[in-house]
Design a protein around this motif. Structure first.
Motif, short mmCIF file in Angstrom:
data_model
loop_
_atom_site.label_atom_id
_atom_site.label_comp_id
_atom_site.label_asym_id
_atom_site.label_seq_id
_atom_site.Cartn_x
_atom_site.Cartn_y
_atom_site.Cartn_z
N ALA A 136 0.84 -1.20 0.00
CA ALA A 136 0.00 0.00 0.00
C ALA A 136 0.87 1.26 0.00
O ALA A 136 0.63 2.21 -0.74
CB ALA A 136 -0.94 -0.01 1.20
N GLY A 137 1.91 1.23 0.83
CA GLY A 137 2.82 2.37 0.88
C GLY A 137 3.53 2.61 -0.44
O GLY A 137 3.70 3.75 -0.88
N GLU A 138 3.92 1.53 -1.09
CA GLU A 138 4.60 1.64 -2.39
C GLU A 138 3.68 2.25 -3.43
O GLU A 138 4.14 2.95 -4.36
CB GLU A 138 5.08 0.27 -2.85
N ALA A 148 3.43 0.03 12.01
CA ALA A 148 3.85 1.31 11.45
C ALA A 148 5.37 1.42 11.39
O ALA A 148 5.93 1.99 10.45
CB ALA A 148 3.25 2.47 12.25
N LEU A 149 6.04 0.87 12.39
CA LEU A 149 7.51 0.86 12.38
C LEU A 149 8.04 -0.01 11.25
O LEU A 149 9.05 0.33 10.61
CB LEU A 149 8.04 0.32 13.72
N LYS A 162 7.11 3.65 5.07
CA LYS A 162 6.70 4.42 3.89
C LYS A 162 5.19 4.39 3.66
O LYS A 162 4.69 4.93 2.68
CB LYS A 162 7.43 3.90 2.65
N THR A 163 4.47 3.76 4.59
CA THR A 163 3.01 3.67 4.49
C THR A 163 2.38 4.60 5.51
O THR A 163 2.72 4.55 6.70
CB THR A 163 2.53 2.23 4.76
N GLY A 170 9.04 7.01 11.03
CA GLY A 170 8.67 8.04 10.06
C GLY A 170 7.43 8.76 10.55
O GLY A 170 6.75 8.30 11.47
N ASN A 171 7.12 9.88 9.96
CA ASN A 171 5.90 10.60 10.35
C ASN A 171 4.72 10.01 9.58
O ASN A 171 4.09 10.66 8.75
CB ASN A 171 6.05 12.10 10.04
N ASN A 172 4.43 8.74 9.88
CA ASN A 172 3.44 8.02 9.09
C ASN A 172 2.24 7.55 9.91
O ASN A 172 1.42 6.76 9.43
CB ASN A 172 4.09 6.80 8.41
#
Length: 278
Positions: A139-141, A165-166, A170-171, A200-202
């Motif tokens: 999904a992130g890709e 999430a860790l 990139k998602t 990341g800020n994800n």
């Protein structure tokens, strides 16, 4: 009379400004296709509200790929008839490669977000399953945001989602309900962000349902403290229709001791940046 004008004019100005604010409702369940959409819009009319955009949610069933494709298509078609509707489609992670193929298909049709709900009475899967990781990484890709239930009604809910999430930096994830009454856990983000390269800020949250319970409660100040620790740029408004309505969510946010800038971010600004940027 003149004194009354000076008293009521600021209140009127605030009211008009508030009613004209753009609103995105990130959490609207479309259980019955167009019937649900009409019921949602009718409810808005009865409460004198308008919505700029709303996320219409479908949740897939394991092993029913034909129905999954049909329901996703239905949601996409409804989004063309009702421009306010942002289709939040779904695939079941336990369907493995077929789920990923369906994800790739709906992305080509313009979908940029999906909903997953691991609890037994919903999609019934374990967040730690490797197929969940594979789907979320894909999904992130593809630039797809993943909404994941986070009401903390099962043990380890927040911890498992944090680890996911860790593992998928990139998602972008929206954890709905911000942990429910276990919202305190998410203050750990303030610490995690100090560890270089860890996170990341994800991670984003919608505060649907939870905010209506918390407002005017002994937990309200702690909830606001948590919101600021996770970041006001990472919080979205949601109703969780049909269980709750948008007016309840907006009224609750308005009662919180936040700045108008913070409230505007929650009502619309953060969702726009994340889900439908220019």
């Amino acid at each position: 009379m003149k004194n009354l004008v000076f008293v009521f004019l600021p209140l009127l100005t605030f009211y008009v400004g508030h009613t004209q604010d753009k609103v995105f409702d990130t959490h609207v369940h479309i259980w019955d296709g167009e019937k649900s959409v009409r019921e949602y819009l009718t409810q808005l009319d009865t409460t004198d509200l308008t919505v700029t955009k709303f996320g219409g949610i479908y949740m897939a069933k394991k092993g029913q790929m034909e129905e999954t494709r049909l329901k996703n298509n239905e949601l996409i078609t409804l989004s063309k008839k009702y421009p306010q509707l942002l289709p939040i489609c779904s695939v079941h992670p336990m369907d493995g490669t077929e789920a990923i193929a369906e994800l790739e298909r709906i992305v080509k049709l313009g979908v940029n977000s999906i909903k997953l709900h691991p609890h037994k009475n919903s999609m019934d899967f374990d967040v730690t399953d490797e197929r969940v990781h594979s789907l979320c990484k894909k999904a992130g890709e593809l630039g797809v945001t993943v909404l994941m239930d986070n009401a903390s009604i099962v043990p380890g809910d927040c911890q498992k989602l944090f680890d996911l999430a860790l593992r998928c930096p990139k998602t972008n994830f929206i954890f709905t309900h911000m942990g429910g009454l276990n919202f305190r856990f998410w203050n750990t983000l303030a610490l995690a962000r100090t560890a270089e390269g860890l996170l990341g800020n994800n991670i984003y949250f919608d505060i649907s349902a939870t905010v209506t319970l918390i407002v005017n409660s002994p937990l309200e100040e702690e909830f606001i403290w948590t919101m600021r620790n996770v970041g006001m740029d990472n919080i979205l408004l949601g109703s969780d229709f049909p269980q709750f309505n948008l007016k309840q969510a907006i009224d609750a946010v308005e009662q919180l001791d936040l700045t108008q800038e913070e409230k505007q971010k929650i009502r619309f600004g953060n969702a726009k940046k994340l889900l439908f940027p220019d």
